[in-house]
Design an enzyme around this catalytic site. Sequence first.
Site, PDB file in Angstrom:
ATOM      1  N   ASP A   1    -146.178-114.579 -22.118  1.00  0.00           N
ATOM      2  CA  ASP A   1    -145.358-113.651 -22.277  1.00  0.00           C
ATOM      3  C   ASP A   1    -145.377-112.557 -21.084  1.00  0.00           C
ATOM      4  O   ASP A   1    -146.260-111.982 -20.925  1.00  0.00           O
ATOM      5  CB  ASP A   1    -145.413-112.890 -23.660  1.00  0.00           C
ATOM      6  CG  ASP A   1    -144.420-111.574 -23.684  1.00  0.00           C
ATOM      7  OD1 ASP A   1    -143.827-111.411 -22.595  1.00  0.00           O
ATOM      8  OD2 ASP A   1    -144.296-111.223 -24.702  1.00  0.00           O
ATOM      9  N   HIS A   2    -144.648-112.840 -20.147  1.00  0.00           N
ATOM     10  CA  HIS A   2    -144.798-112.392 -18.832  1.00  0.00           C
ATOM     11  C   HIS A   2    -144.634-110.984 -18.902  1.00  0.00           C
ATOM     12  O   HIS A   2    -145.472-110.180 -17.951  1.00  0.00           O
ATOM     13  CB  HIS A   2    -143.859-112.845 -17.601  1.00  0.00           C
ATOM     14  CG  HIS A   2    -142.773-112.409 -17.495  1.00  0.00           C
ATOM     15  ND1 HIS A   2    -141.568-113.128 -18.425  1.00  0.00           N
ATOM     16  CD2 HIS A   2    -142.030-111.483 -16.873  1.00  0.00           C
ATOM     17  CE1 HIS A   2    -140.469-112.420 -18.060  1.00  0.00           C
ATOM     18  NE2 HIS A   2    -140.652-111.433 -17.303  1.00  0.00           N
TER      19      HIS A   2
ATOM     20  N   HIS B   1    -140.693-109.954 -25.231  1.00  0.00           N
ATOM     21  CA  HIS B   1    -141.161-108.803 -24.292  1.00  0.00           C
ATOM     22  C   HIS B   1    -140.818-107.319 -24.938  1.00  0.00           C
ATOM     23  O   HIS B   1    -141.756-106.560 -24.671  1.00  0.00           O
ATOM     24  CB  HIS B   1    -139.951-108.972 -23.260  1.00  0.00           C
ATOM     25  CG  HIS B   1    -139.821-110.303 -22.456  1.00  0.00           C
ATOM     26  ND1 HIS B   1    -140.970-111.091 -22.536  1.00  0.00           N
ATOM     27  CD2 HIS B   1    -138.976-110.830 -21.905  1.00  0.00           C
ATOM     28  CE1 HIS B   1    -140.745-112.352 -21.822  1.00  0.00           C
ATOM     29  NE2 HIS B   1    -139.632-112.121 -21.366  1.00  0.00           N
TER      30      HIS B   1
END
Length: 500
Positions: A187-188, A249
Amino acid sequence: MQNPISPFVMVIFGATGDLTARKLMPALYNLTDQVLLPDRFFIVGVARRSFSDVQFRSLMLEAVNRFSRNKIKDEVWKQLEKNLYYQQGLFEDKEPYNSLIPRLKSFDDELGACITRFFYLATPPQNYSQILSHLSETKLSEGCGQGSSKWTRVLIEKPFGKDLNEAKKLEEQLSRTFDEKQIYRIDHYLAKETIQNILTFRFANPIEWLWNKDYIDHVQITLAESGGVGNRGKFYEGVGALKDVGQNHLMAMLAYIAMEEPQTMTAADTRKMRVEVLEKIRCQDEKSLDLNVVCGQYGPGLVHGRQTVSYRQEKDVAADSLTETFVAFKLFIDNPRWDGVPFYLRTGKRLANDTTRIDIQLKNRESKLFQQFHLIQNAPGNVLTIRVQPKEGITLRLLAKVPGLVYEMKPVDMDFSYSTSFKKEIIDSYEKILVDSMVGDQTLFATANGFAATWEYITSILNGWGKQPPPKFPNYRAGSMGPAESIKLIERDGRRWMEH
Ligand code: BG6
């Protein structure tokens, strides 16, 4: 000094897709430029179309030229390009995996050692299960022929399943093939500089005493994008804003804002605290779904002065699509710290601007001293804003005395901005993700339990939606801040979304 990253091979499934072009290749280029990668490594792109290694390299150069934040230097590109290879094949067929076996072995032979193998799943999620099965059947997942799995790691992109059940199935399959220490769930947002800084901000400064229900009125988390779905219609259809961004996010930001202090900065402790708070999110009940959750889909409109089409007119999108491109929801966390504090979250495409921010509205102080000042009651002061992007930084809006003979107060901003405080570029989260996976640090990666917790909440919304009549889409104008109902969702509570 010895490079902490040893020679490796990274097999990227979905190498001609959007993620590889926009994020992975520019990140690999920047890491090469900063001399962070070893002299020799191997990137093997796997995708459906037929390319030679040479054609693949020029395709990747185009991508880096287009999406890298800096101008490309020839010598750096040459250094990277010699490590790029291509393997054509369909993810569902056995052939590409069979061809990978001798190819990966030839890399080991070249270096005379078993090098670590990374399998990067950058494909649409419906391919994950097939890829994992083939990796396991061909024993590619086991690494360099020694039956020791310590030489392989898997990186897997979200969306991780499409509801709680699917996510569980995927987890089962993953854990049959790999040990937990080999699994890197991406999950950047967890790796964004400004999100990582929330831990420092909260726990390295003496402000924890106010970080709770006694001092915080509510929290807003916004991830707004002015772009539409562009070329990603095929991926986005049937996924939608809630699963594409809401399940991950938005929840990553929520976790950092709401978690308890970890005992140490280790992966085990920080991940444990992130998960603990996510497990305390109260699920959405069907009765109050309409009051607490709003979805939307963009129609045509003007974005930054340019006329844009509706979602249903985008490439690869059905003319009667019911996929939501906007979602806003209000949730509660059932623990002593956050008892009764509402969290309002929203995300959407084709909104008025590109901004990701977290606004923490502090409670007004009940001070006798200033009672006479009507301003205190409706004070737009007392807001702490974390600007995740752009203009990265933190602002605290406070009340200050206006200079002059009469006593008057006004809200003013105390501002910290990365660009003035640090004369350094903020690195892209994908650079951090790649380096951390290569050095074996799982701190900034999601966990099975964390995803299960967020899926549980998201699935409670999906179940509710499933029982309702289909939404009337489109219901917001491109270039606005979403459907009118989203404004009502928060105004009903006597609060307002904070813009700019
Ligand atoms: C991705 C989503 O994970 O995150 C995209 O699939 C979204 O739809 C993107 O645009 C936002 O990430 P960032 O880093 O550009 O804010």
